[in-house]
Design a protein around this motif. Structure first.
Motif, PDB file in Angstrom:
ATOM      1  N   ALA A   1       0.223  -1.422  -3.878  1.00  0.00           N
ATOM      2  CA  ALA A   1       1.046  -0.207  -3.956  1.00  0.00           C
ATOM      3  C   ALA A   1       0.595   0.641  -5.139  1.00  0.00           C
ATOM      4  N   ILE A   2       0.861   1.949  -5.048  1.00  0.00           N
ATOM      5  CA  ILE A   2       0.479   2.862  -6.126  1.00  0.00           C
ATOM      6  C   ILE A   2       1.759   3.321  -6.820  1.00  0.00           C
ATOM      7  N   LEU A   3       1.911   2.880  -8.070  1.00  0.00           N
ATOM      8  CA  LEU A   3       3.135   3.149  -8.831  1.00  0.00           C
ATOM      9  C   LEU A   3       2.819   3.831 -10.157  1.00  0.00           C
ATOM     10  N   ASN A   4       1.759   4.597 -10.183  1.00  0.00           N
ATOM     11  CA  ASN A   4       1.351   5.247 -11.417  1.00  0.00           C
ATOM     12  C   ASN A   4       2.448   6.158 -11.952  1.00  0.00           C
ATOM     13  N   VAL A   5       2.746   6.020 -13.246  1.00  0.00           N
ATOM     14  CA  VAL A   5       3.735   6.829 -13.970  1.00  0.00           C
ATOM     15  C   VAL A   5       5.138   6.700 -13.366  1.00  0.00           C
ATOM     16  N   ALA A   6       5.371   5.666 -12.567  1.00  0.00           N
ATOM     17  CA  ALA A   6       6.709   5.444 -12.009  1.00  0.00           C
ATOM     18  C   ALA A   6       7.637   4.904 -13.096  1.00  0.00           C
ATOM     19  N   ASN A   7       8.939   5.087 -12.889  1.00  0.00           N
ATOM     20  CA  ASN A   7       9.936   4.593 -13.845  1.00  0.00           C
ATOM     21  C   ASN A   7      10.626   3.369 -13.243  1.00  0.00           C
ATOM     22  N   LEU A   8      10.299   2.192 -13.805  1.00  0.00           N
ATOM     23  CA  LEU A   8      10.885   0.937 -13.340  1.00  0.00           C
ATOM     24  C   LEU A   8      11.670   0.266 -14.468  1.00  0.00           C
ATOM     25  N   ALA A   9      12.175   1.077 -15.376  1.00  0.00           N
ATOM     26  CA  ALA A   9      12.934   0.523 -16.500  1.00  0.00           C
ATOM     27  C   ALA A   9      14.123  -0.282 -15.981  1.00  0.00           C
ATOM     28  N   ARG A  10      14.264  -1.514 -16.511  1.00  0.00           N
ATOM     29  CA  ARG A  10      15.373  -2.419 -16.161  1.00  0.00           C
ATOM     30  C   ARG A  10      15.393  -2.801 -14.675  1.00  0.00           C
ATOM     31  N   ALA A  11      14.322  -2.541 -13.965  1.00  0.00           N
ATOM     32  CA  ALA A  11      14.257  -2.948 -12.552  1.00  0.00           C
ATOM     33  C   ALA A  11      14.112  -4.464 -12.455  1.00  0.00           C
ATOM     34  N   ASP A  12      14.623  -5.038 -11.338  1.00  0.00           N
ATOM     35  CA  ASP A  12      14.540  -6.476 -11.113  1.00  0.00           C
ATOM     36  C   ASP A  12      13.415  -6.741 -10.114  1.00  0.00           C
ATOM     37  N   LEU A  13      12.312  -7.294 -10.632  1.00  0.00           N
ATOM     38  CA  LEU A  13      11.131  -7.554  -9.799  1.00  0.00           C
ATOM     39  C   LEU A  13      10.798  -9.044  -9.766  1.00  0.00           C
ATOM     40  N   ARG A  14      11.801  -9.879  -9.905  1.00  0.00           N
ATOM     41  CA  ARG A  14      11.559 -11.323  -9.876  1.00  0.00           C
ATOM     42  C   ARG A  14      10.882 -11.732  -8.557  1.00  0.00           C
ATOM     43  N   GLU A  15       9.789 -12.521  -8.712  1.00  0.00           N
ATOM     44  CA  GLU A  15       9.036 -13.049  -7.574  1.00  0.00           C
ATOM     45  C   GLU A  15       8.455 -11.962  -6.684  1.00  0.00           C
ATOM     46  N   ALA A  16       8.392 -10.739  -7.188  1.00  0.00           N
ATOM     47  CA  ALA A  16       7.781  -9.652  -6.405  1.00  0.00           C
ATOM     48  C   ALA A  16       6.261  -9.831  -6.370  1.00  0.00           C
ATOM     49  N   ASP A  17       5.639  -9.341  -5.296  1.00  0.00           N
ATOM     50  CA  ASP A  17       4.190  -9.423  -5.154  1.00  0.00           C
ATOM     51  C   ASP A  17       3.595  -8.061  -5.481  1.00  0.00           C
ATOM     52  N   LEU A  18       2.911  -7.978  -6.642  1.00  0.00           N
ATOM     53  CA  LEU A  18       2.296  -6.727  -7.089  1.00  0.00           C
ATOM     54  C   LEU A  18       0.780  -6.898  -7.211  1.00  0.00           C
TER      55      LEU A  18
ATOM     56  N   GLN B   1       0.813  -1.228   0.000  1.00  0.00           N
ATOM     57  CA  GLN B   1       0.000   0.000   0.000  1.00  0.00           C
ATOM     58  C   GLN B   1       0.841   1.270   0.000  1.00  0.00           C
ATOM     59  N   ALA B   2       2.097   1.154  -0.341  1.00  0.00           N
ATOM     60  CA  ALA B   2       2.953   2.354  -0.401  1.00  0.00           C
ATOM     61  C   ALA B   2       2.599   3.205  -1.616  1.00  0.00           C
ATOM     62  N   LYS B   3       2.867   4.515  -1.510  1.00  0.00           N
ATOM     63  CA  LYS B   3       2.635   5.437  -2.621  1.00  0.00           C
ATOM     64  C   LYS B   3       3.979   5.729  -3.297  1.00  0.00           C
ATOM     65  N   LEU B   4       4.033   5.367  -4.574  1.00  0.00           N
ATOM     66  CA  LEU B   4       5.273   5.552  -5.334  1.00  0.00           C
ATOM     67  C   LEU B   4       4.977   6.235  -6.664  1.00  0.00           C
ATOM     68  N   ASN B   5       3.980   7.096  -6.670  1.00  0.00           N
ATOM     69  CA  ASN B   5       3.635   7.803  -7.892  1.00  0.00           C
ATOM     70  C   ASN B   5       4.829   8.584  -8.436  1.00  0.00           C
ATOM     71  N   VAL B   6       5.080   8.423  -9.733  1.00  0.00           N
ATOM     72  CA  VAL B   6       6.138   9.152 -10.449  1.00  0.00           C
ATOM     73  C   VAL B   6       7.516   8.918  -9.825  1.00  0.00           C
ATOM     74  N   ALA B   7       7.645   7.874  -9.021  1.00  0.00           N
ATOM     75  CA  ALA B   7       8.952   7.571  -8.416  1.00  0.00           C
ATOM     76  C   ALA B   7       9.908   7.017  -9.473  1.00  0.00           C
ATOM     77  N   ARG B   8      11.204   7.242  -9.253  1.00  0.00           N
ATOM     78  CA  ARG B   8      12.226   6.705 -10.153  1.00  0.00           C
ATOM     79  C   ARG B   8      12.841   5.462  -9.509  1.00  0.00           C
ATOM     80  N   LEU B   9      12.611   4.332 -10.171  1.00  0.00           N
ATOM     81  CA  LEU B   9      13.096   3.051  -9.652  1.00  0.00           C
ATOM     82  C   LEU B   9      13.862   2.284 -10.729  1.00  0.00           C
ATOM     83  N   SER B  10      14.378   3.008 -11.694  1.00  0.00           N
ATOM     84  CA  SER B  10      15.083   2.342 -12.791  1.00  0.00           C
ATOM     85  C   SER B  10      16.295   1.598 -12.251  1.00  0.00           C
TER      86      SER B  10
END
Length: 516
Positions: free
Chosen positions: A80-97, A59-68
């Motif tokens: 979680a709220i990740l609208n318009v966030a940048n997750l380019a090349r991020a490693d989300l293996r086995e992450a719960d979304l 339930q974290a707010k990560l709007n427009v956050a940079r997570l590349s």
């Protein structure tokens, strides 16, 4: 909380930061592994390159956050709220979304293998070339999302919304897309080998050049879809809606589409070798020519007029009918089933069990097969259990040999040369195959001792155009009750001779309308 204070507490072993407010914070490259940031506000923050493995961001707010480039392996990002966030090349293996909000989120080349994205909102998200192998996207909203070149091998996309999504050149092999919404999606050149698309909505989707080999599209809706040049070989299209679908030059070799609705579809240039052409709805179909070569190499092209196309896609299956002048008993039924089973083990075209109608005086066997091309050879095999089987087989060979010998004299017109070549090629191959058969090896034990198999028979072939050809009728057929109901007397009085062969014109008409 200030960034410096936050990092000091983390370095001192504090891990619970529930509800912390770190908006616009610069946390690039930091190590926050295992921290509890549930309900935290990290909107517009910079977390690029950060180590967030196993972090709780529920339930974290990560709007427009940079997570590349961030490491989010096994992180909890549910709701979680990740609208318009940048997750380019991020490693989300086995992450719960689960149920995460990711509207227009950038996930270019992100690693999401085995991640849980069920019911996540990814409307308009950019997942170009991302890796989502074995990911769970059940019920996710991916409408208008970019998934060009994305790897989704083995992913679960049941009930997912992919309306208008860009999936060109994506790898969806083995994916579960049951009931998925794919209206107007672009799947051009995508790989859907072995995908499960049962009940999926693909209306007006672009599937040009797509690989759908061995895919299951039964009950799917493909009305208005573009499948030109697609590879659908061995696919399951049973009861599929293909109304006004473009299947021009598509590979449909060995496709199973009984019950499919092809009303108004375009099949010009389609590869249709070993395809069942009955049980279809084909009103208004457009089909100028088809490729019936086994390898789809255009070595057997057949041009069709509108009327020929209508007859080509028929609604009846080729049938071998054997009427036996005796009632079937249990012992004979068992012996017949055992014999036909043995034949089917070597000849797959014989795989369907016969339907049997048993009357007080006669028994009727109906063997339905998938192709006109298998009628003569299957009739030759089907006659094996009966005492007059050899005579039936002799008749079949005689019919085929007559065609060989007299075809050129019968088909003299220039317009019939293609028919002549088609028929003679088929007959030559059928004769070659028949010569390899050893009927006696399939017979069930004690079959020769049973009275049922000694009774007179009549054998008729019906092709897919519903034309019948009587290939054999025992002279004694139907005369068993003529003389005081004494069969023995009748056998002694009437010689067991075979019926004359059908007229040559009937044989050729039968073959010409079989589309061999």
């Amino acid at each position: 909380m200030e960034v410096e204070e936050f990092l000091n507490k983390y370095s001192q072993g504090v891990r619970d930061f529930t509800g912390v407010n770190l908006t616009e914070a610069n946390l690039s490259g930091v190590n926050l592994s295992g921290a509890n940031l549930s309900q935290a506000n990290l909107s517009i923050s910079n977390l690029s390159g950060a180590n967030l493995s196993q972090v709780n961001l529920n339930q974290a707010k990560l709007n427009v956050a940079r997570l590349s480039g961030a490491n989010l392996t096994q992180a909890n990002l549910s709701a979680a709220i990740l609208n318009v966030a940048n997750l380019a090349r991020a490693d989300l293996r086995e992450a719960d979304l689960f149920q995460a909000a990711m509207i227009r989120t950038e996930l270019i080349r992100a690693e999401l293998s085995s991640a849980n994205l069920s019911e996540a909102n990814l409307t308009g998200a950019d997942l170009g070339e991302a890796r989502l192998r074995l990911a769970n996207l059940r019920g996710a909203n991916l409408s208008e999302a970019n998934l060009r070149g994305t790897s989704l091998t083995g992913a679960n996309l049941q009930q997912a919304n992919l309306h208008g999504a860009e999936l060109s050149r994506a790898d969806l092999s083995g994916t579960d897309l049951r009931g998925a919404e794919l209206r107007q999606a672009n799947l051009g050149m995508a790989n859907l080998t072995g995908a499960d698309l049962r009940g999926a909505n693909l209306r007006w989707a672009d599937l040009s050049g797509v690989n759908l080999r061995w895919a299951n599209l039964s009950e799917a809706k493909l009305s208005g879809a573009n499948l030109s040049g697609a590879d659908l070989s061995n696919a399951n299209l049973m009861n599929t809606s293909l109304v006004h679908t473009d299947l021009s030059q598509a590979n449909l070799i060995q496709v199973d589409w009984i019950g499919a609705d092809l009303t108004g579809a375009n099949l010009t240039g389609a590869k249709l070798y070993a395809v069942s052409r009955f049980g279809l709805k084909t009103e208004g179909i457009n089909c100028e020519w088809v490729d019936l070569s086994p390898d789809g190499d255009r070595s057997q092209i057949y041009r069709l007029s509108a009327e020929e196309a209508r007859r080509f896609f028929h609604q009846t299956s080729p049938t071998i009918r054997i009427i036996i002048d005796a009632s079937l008993d249990q012992e004979a039924n068992f012996a017949l089933a055992a014999t036909y089973y043995q034949i089917s083990q070597e000849y797959p075209s014989f795989i369907r069990p016969a339907s049997i109608e048993v009357g007080e005086r006669r028994t009727t066997l109906n063997l339905r097969i998938d192709s006109d091309a298998q009628l003569f050879i299957n009739a030759y095999l089907a006659a094996s259990p009966f005492d007059n089987g050899k005579k039936v087989q002799e008749n079949i060979l005689s019919i085929l040999q007559i065609v060989q010998e007299e075809s050129e004299e019968y088909l003299l017109l220039e317009s019939e040369k293609m028919e002549l070549e088609k028929i003679t090629n088929h007959i030559n191959q059928t004769l070659k195959n028949i010569k390899k058969i050893k009927p006696g090896k399939y017979l069930s034990k004690n079959i020769s001792k049973l009275d049922f198999f000694k009774a007179p028979t009549q054998i008729t072939l019906t092709n897919s155009s519903e034309q019948a050809l009587n290939v054999y009728q025992d002279f004694n057929f139907g005369k068993r009750f003529v003389v005081n109901n004494i069969w023995e007397n009748l056998q002694n009085r009437i010689p067991d001779t075979k019926l004359a062969l059908p007229p040559i014109n009937l044989i050729f008409d039968f073959l010409k309308n079989s589309y061999l």
